[in-house]
Design a protein around this motif. Structure first.
Motif, short mmCIF file in Angstrom:
data_model
loop_
_atom_site.label_atom_id
_atom_site.label_comp_id
_atom_site.label_asym_id
_atom_site.label_seq_id
_atom_site.Cartn_x
_atom_site.Cartn_y
_atom_site.Cartn_z
N LYS A 65 68.04 58.22 36.56
CA LYS A 65 67.48 57.77 35.29
C LYS A 65 66.16 58.49 34.99
O LYS A 65 65.90 58.89 33.86
CB LYS A 65 67.27 56.26 35.33
CG LYS A 65 67.01 55.65 33.96
CD LYS A 65 66.82 54.16 34.02
CE LYS A 65 68.11 53.45 34.27
NZ LYS A 65 68.00 52.00 34.08
N PHE A 83 62.48 53.67 27.22
CA PHE A 83 63.92 53.77 27.42
C PHE A 83 64.33 53.51 28.87
O PHE A 83 65.51 53.60 29.20
CB PHE A 83 64.43 55.16 27.01
CG PHE A 83 64.39 55.40 25.54
CD1 PHE A 83 65.38 54.91 24.71
CD2 PHE A 83 63.35 56.12 24.98
CE1 PHE A 83 65.33 55.14 23.35
CE2 PHE A 83 63.30 56.36 23.62
CZ PHE A 83 64.30 55.86 22.79
N ALA A 86 67.31 51.34 29.60
CA ALA A 86 68.63 51.78 29.17
C ALA A 86 69.47 52.21 30.37
O ALA A 86 68.94 52.61 31.40
CB ALA A 86 68.50 52.94 28.18
N THR A 87 70.77 52.15 30.21
CA THR A 87 71.65 52.61 31.29
C THR A 87 71.68 54.13 31.34
O THR A 87 71.37 54.80 30.35
CB THR A 87 73.09 52.10 31.08
OG1 THR A 87 73.61 52.69 29.87
CG2 THR A 87 73.15 50.58 31.00
N LYS A 88 72.08 54.66 32.48
CA LYS A 88 72.20 56.11 32.61
C LYS A 88 73.22 56.65 31.61
O LYS A 88 73.02 57.71 31.03
CB LYS A 88 72.63 56.47 34.04
CG LYS A 88 71.53 56.31 35.05
CD LYS A 88 71.97 56.49 36.48
CE LYS A 88 72.76 57.73 36.73
NZ LYS A 88 73.05 57.96 38.15
N GLU A 89 74.29 55.89 31.40
CA GLU A 89 75.33 56.32 30.47
C GLU A 89 74.78 56.41 29.05
O GLU A 89 75.05 57.36 28.33
CB GLU A 89 76.53 55.36 30.52
CG GLU A 89 77.28 55.39 31.84
CD GLU A 89 76.61 54.61 32.95
OE1 GLU A 89 75.70 53.78 32.68
OE2 GLU A 89 76.95 54.84 34.12
N SER A 90 73.97 55.42 28.65
CA SER A 90 73.38 55.42 27.32
C SER A 90 72.41 56.59 27.15
O SER A 90 72.40 57.24 26.10
CB SER A 90 72.63 54.12 27.04
OG SER A 90 73.53 53.04 27.02
N LEU A 91 71.61 56.84 28.16
CA LEU A 91 70.67 57.96 28.09
C LEU A 91 71.41 59.29 28.01
O LEU A 91 71.03 60.17 27.23
CB LEU A 91 69.73 57.96 29.30
CG LEU A 91 68.71 56.82 29.35
CD1 LEU A 91 68.00 56.79 30.70
CD2 LEU A 91 67.70 56.97 28.22
N THR A 92 72.47 59.42 28.79
CA THR A 92 73.27 60.64 28.76
C THR A 92 73.88 60.84 27.37
O THR A 92 73.86 61.95 26.83
CB THR A 92 74.38 60.59 29.83
OG1 THR A 92 73.77 60.43 31.11
CG2 THR A 92 75.23 61.86 29.82
N ASP A 93 74.41 59.76 26.79
CA ASP A 93 74.99 59.84 25.44
C ASP A 93 73.94 60.23 24.41
O ASP A 93 74.20 61.05 23.53
CB ASP A 93 75.63 58.51 25.05
CG ASP A 93 76.89 58.19 25.84
OD1 ASP A 93 77.45 59.11 26.48
OD2 ASP A 93 77.32 57.02 25.80
N LEU A 94 72.74 59.66 24.51
CA LEU A 94 71.67 59.96 23.58
C LEU A 94 71.26 61.43 23.69
O LEU A 94 71.11 62.13 22.68
CB LEU A 94 70.45 59.06 23.83
CG LEU A 94 69.22 59.31 22.97
CD1 LEU A 94 69.54 59.13 21.50
CD2 LEU A 94 68.09 58.39 23.40
N TYR A 97 73.91 63.60 22.20
CA TYR A 97 73.87 63.52 20.74
C TYR A 97 72.72 64.36 20.17
O TYR A 97 72.89 65.10 19.20
CB TYR A 97 73.70 62.06 20.30
CG TYR A 97 73.56 61.90 18.80
CD1 TYR A 97 74.68 61.97 17.99
CD2 TYR A 97 72.31 61.72 18.24
CE1 TYR A 97 74.54 61.84 16.61
CE2 TYR A 97 72.17 61.59 16.87
CZ TYR A 97 73.28 61.66 16.05
OH TYR A 97 73.16 61.53 14.71
#
Length: 102
Positions: A65, A83, A86-94, A97
């Motif tokens: 993270k 942030f 936030a989850t690692k998945e959410s950060l990766t998605d952000l 993007y």
């Protein structure tokens, strides 16, 4: 809401379960006693028998993270400390993007 007070009978059952199941199975012990894991751990500490888990957790996939937040800071011009929840998945998605238009 469960009652967090332990009767003498519950305490004996807790000690017995803990001696057979150990620290890595606190969830199972808590379910058996209809208590939270935190309550079970606290009671075991008070009883002087709790032994912290020696299990080592390895990073399963990708960056940590903190690493993701450092990457995000290179993309945006503001502090990313907010942030951290936030989850690692959410950060990766952000990050994905934000990088798509580079």
């Amino acid at each position: 809401m469960t009652n967090n007070a332990y009767s003498e009978k519950e305490t004996k059952k807790l000690v017995k379960l803990y001696s057979s199941l150990g620290t890595d199975n606190l969830e199972e012990i808590a379910a058996e006693l209809n208590k939270t894991v935190r309550s079970v751990r606290s009671k075991l500490v008070k009883e002087g028998i709790y032994v912290p888990s020696t299990t080592t957790y390895f990073k399963k996939t990708g960056k940590s993270k903190k690493e993701l937040l450092r990457d995000l800071e290179t993309i945006v011009d503001f502090d990313t400390g907010g942030f951290f929840g936030a989850t690692k998945e959410s950060l990766t998605d952000l990050i994905t993007y934000l990088k798509k238009d580079e």
